[in-house]
Motif scaffolding. Sequence first.
Motif, PDB file in Angstrom:
ATOM      1  N   MET A   1       0.753  -1.391   0.098  1.00 53.72           N
ATOM      2  CA  MET A   1      -0.039   0.080   0.007  1.00 53.72           C
ATOM      3  C   MET A   1       0.890   1.141   0.044  1.00 53.72           C
ATOM      4  O   MET A   1       1.682   1.387   0.679  1.00 53.72           O
ATOM      5  N   LYS A   2       0.413   2.254  -1.003  1.00 51.37           N
ATOM      6  CA  LYS A   2       1.304   3.462  -1.043  1.00 51.37           C
ATOM      7  C   LYS A   2       0.991   4.400   0.392  1.00 51.37           C
ATOM      8  O   LYS A   2       0.103   4.331   1.077  1.00 51.37           O
ATOM      9  N   VAL A   3       2.033   5.224   0.624  1.00 50.73           N
ATOM     10  CA  VAL A   3       1.702   6.028   1.889  1.00 50.73           C
ATOM     11  C   VAL A   3       2.022   7.281   1.147  1.00 50.73           C
ATOM     12  O   VAL A   3       2.538   7.824  -0.109  1.00 50.73           O
ATOM     13  N   GLU A   4       1.635   8.532   2.151  1.00 48.27           N
ATOM     14  CA  GLU A   4       1.896   9.923   1.513  1.00 48.27           C
ATOM     15  C   GLU A   4       3.197  10.304   1.196  1.00 48.27           C
ATOM     16  O   GLU A   4       4.224   9.891   2.012  1.00 48.27           O
ATOM     17  N   LYS A   5       3.284  11.176   0.214  1.00 44.43           N
ATOM     18  CA  LYS A   5       4.986  11.522  -0.112  1.00 44.43           C
ATOM     19  C   LYS A   5       4.716  12.803  -0.349  1.00 44.43           C
ATOM     20  O   LYS A   5       4.018  13.449  -1.151  1.00 44.43           O
ATOM     21  N   ARG A 121      -9.209  16.771  11.531  1.00 47.67           N
ATOM     22  CA  ARG A 121      -8.610  17.510  10.472  1.00 47.67           C
ATOM     23  C   ARG A 121      -7.920  16.276   9.740  1.00 47.67           C
ATOM     24  O   ARG A 121      -7.653  15.270  10.072  1.00 47.67           O
ATOM     25  N   VAL A 122      -7.850  16.479   8.203  1.00 48.81           N
ATOM     26  CA  VAL A 122      -7.109  15.605   7.511  1.00 48.81           C
ATOM     27  C   VAL A 122      -5.516  15.394   7.656  1.00 48.81           C
ATOM     28  O   VAL A 122      -4.737  16.445   7.901  1.00 48.81           O
ATOM     29  N   LYS A 123      -5.076  14.339   7.889  1.00 51.86           N
ATOM     30  CA  LYS A 123      -3.650  13.888   8.425  1.00 51.86           C
ATOM     31  C   LYS A 123      -3.020  13.505   7.361  1.00 51.86           C
ATOM     32  O   LYS A 123      -1.843  14.067   6.859  1.00 51.86           O
ATOM     33  N   ASP A 124      -3.401  12.572   6.537  1.00 49.18           N
ATOM     34  CA  ASP A 124      -2.793  11.876   5.517  1.00 49.18           C
ATOM     35  C   ASP A 124      -3.534  12.200   4.219  1.00 49.18           C
ATOM     36  O   ASP A 124      -4.622  11.640   4.065  1.00 49.18           O
ATOM     37  N   THR A 125      -3.056  12.807   3.267  1.00 48.01           N
ATOM     38  CA  THR A 125      -3.803  13.236   2.080  1.00 48.01           C
ATOM     39  C   THR A 125      -3.803  12.160   1.117  1.00 48.01           C
ATOM     40  O   THR A 125      -5.026  12.025   0.366  1.00 48.01           O
ATOM     41  N   ALA A 129      -7.736  10.797  -0.008  1.00 48.42           N
ATOM     42  CA  ALA A 129      -7.840  10.958  -1.697  1.00 48.42           C
ATOM     43  C   ALA A 129      -8.335   9.470  -2.237  1.00 48.42           C
ATOM     44  O   ALA A 129      -9.169   9.342  -3.217  1.00 48.42           O
ATOM     45  N   PHE A 130      -7.568   8.435  -1.569  1.00 51.99           N
ATOM     46  CA  PHE A 130      -7.772   7.096  -2.353  1.00 51.99           C
ATOM     47  C   PHE A 130      -8.142   5.803  -1.395  1.00 51.99           C
ATOM     48  O   PHE A 130      -8.677   4.997  -2.127  1.00 51.99           O
ATOM     49  N   GLU A 131      -7.985   6.179  -0.240  1.00 53.19           N
ATOM     50  CA  GLU A 131      -8.520   4.906   0.532  1.00 53.19           C
ATOM     51  C   GLU A 131     -10.129   4.897   0.692  1.00 53.19           C
ATOM     52  O   GLU A 131     -10.601   3.817   0.922  1.00 53.19           O
ATOM     53  N   VAL A 132     -10.977   5.955   0.807  1.00 53.60           N
ATOM     54  CA  VAL A 132     -12.121   6.012   0.934  1.00 53.60           C
ATOM     55  C   VAL A 132     -12.864   6.710  -0.166  1.00 53.60           C
ATOM     56  O   VAL A 132     -11.926   7.568  -0.853  1.00 53.60           O
ATOM     57  N   ASP A 133     -14.168   6.526  -0.451  1.00 58.43           N
ATOM     58  CA  ASP A 133     -14.797   7.066  -1.617  1.00 58.43           C
ATOM     59  C   ASP A 133     -14.989   8.427  -1.390  1.00 58.43           C
ATOM     60  O   ASP A 133     -14.873   9.505  -2.047  1.00 58.43           O
ATOM     61  N   ASP A 188      -8.762   6.393  11.056  1.00 61.83           N
ATOM     62  CA  ASP A 188      -7.229   6.274  10.585  1.00 61.83           C
ATOM     63  C   ASP A 188      -7.162   5.370   9.145  1.00 61.83           C
ATOM     64  O   ASP A 188      -6.312   6.022   8.518  1.00 61.83           O
ATOM     65  N   ILE A 189      -8.039   4.856   8.837  1.00 63.70           N
ATOM     66  CA  ILE A 189      -8.050   4.227   7.387  1.00 63.70           C
ATOM     67  C   ILE A 189      -8.195   5.236   6.357  1.00 63.70           C
ATOM     68  O   ILE A 189      -7.879   5.555   5.391  1.00 63.70           O
ATOM     69  N   ALA A 190      -9.037   6.329   6.884  1.00 65.96           N
ATOM     70  CA  ALA A 190      -9.243   7.565   5.850  1.00 65.96           C
ATOM     71  C   ALA A 190      -8.414   8.671   6.056  1.00 65.96           C
ATOM     72  O   ALA A 190      -8.457   9.634   5.300  1.00 65.96           O
ATOM     73  N   GLY A 191      -7.374   8.521   6.995  1.00 68.96           N
ATOM     74  CA  GLY A 191      -6.227   9.582   7.177  1.00 68.96           C
ATOM     75  C   GLY A 191      -6.601  10.722   7.771  1.00 68.96           C
ATOM     76  O   GLY A 191      -6.115  11.801   7.626  1.00 68.96           O
ATOM     77  N   ILE A 192      -7.710  10.341   8.632  1.00 71.64           N
ATOM     78  CA  ILE A 192      -8.347  11.510   9.685  1.00 71.64           C
ATOM     79  C   ILE A 192      -7.699  11.438  11.026  1.00 71.64           C
ATOM     80  O   ILE A 192      -7.659  10.383  11.535  1.00 71.64           O
TER      81      ILE A 192
END
Length: 284
Positions: A1-5, A121-125, A129-133, A188-192
Amino acid sequence: MKVEKIVTPFNGYLVIFLLIATAGLLAYAISDQQIILIIACIPIFIILAKGLIIVSPNSSKVLLLFGKYKGSIKHNGMFWINPLYTRFSYSLRARNFESEKIKVNDKMGNPILISVILVWRVKDTFKVAFEVDNYTTFIKIQTDSAVRKLAGSFPYDHFEDETATITLSTNFDDVNISLEKELAERLDIAGIEVIESRIGYLAYAPEIAHSMLRRQQASAVVAARHKIVEGAVGMVESALKLLADKKIIEFDDDRKAAMVSNLMVVLCGDSETKPVINTGTLNQ
């Protein structure tokens, strides 16, 4: 799985100077009717202008190149990126979410109304963007689910479960910590990132609220009566001891019983007592 860069693109202010220079060169070419120079300057100007982006404080840009994730920009300022990049903007500011009042059952099965206030707040963009719809809908549904689980884990108060160490209506800090932990795991799965979560509204459902109120009032009356009787017994005991020590009057068992009865009526009665003057002997 990719991570935020996190990427830091080219400084946009330098590109502004290149744009100005290109615009000047294009104006010269037009005035001098140099077709080749005009043809060369126009695409350069378009490429430079199209690649300019502005990122505000506490904002971010997610960059895609033909469907491939290339990175996220979280620094604020003016930048220049590949004009072929597809860009998505996401706010990194803290936001509030107040759930609707929902009817759930507590640990003892009583229907209650409950809502929560969530600061996030958004932590992981990348995850957003891509883990949840749709991350805002995801937050709403997961918050409702966490609230239902929380309500079913604890009783409303100690009237229902006297052995409970944590209840929804009294141990707010412990309940809020449990809620925050549950939401953090779910989102956490949604980067929140969950900054804070707490119960915003808590009450019995209307169909049992009146009965529960009467029960609480009855319990309060019993507790008050117990305290009054306990104090009255102590006062009667002190009065009898003081009369005996000072030898003011000698009491036999019948007189003691009568005096105790009268004092208890006076001390424990709800209404104001009215004295009766005895003009005869003490035995009358």
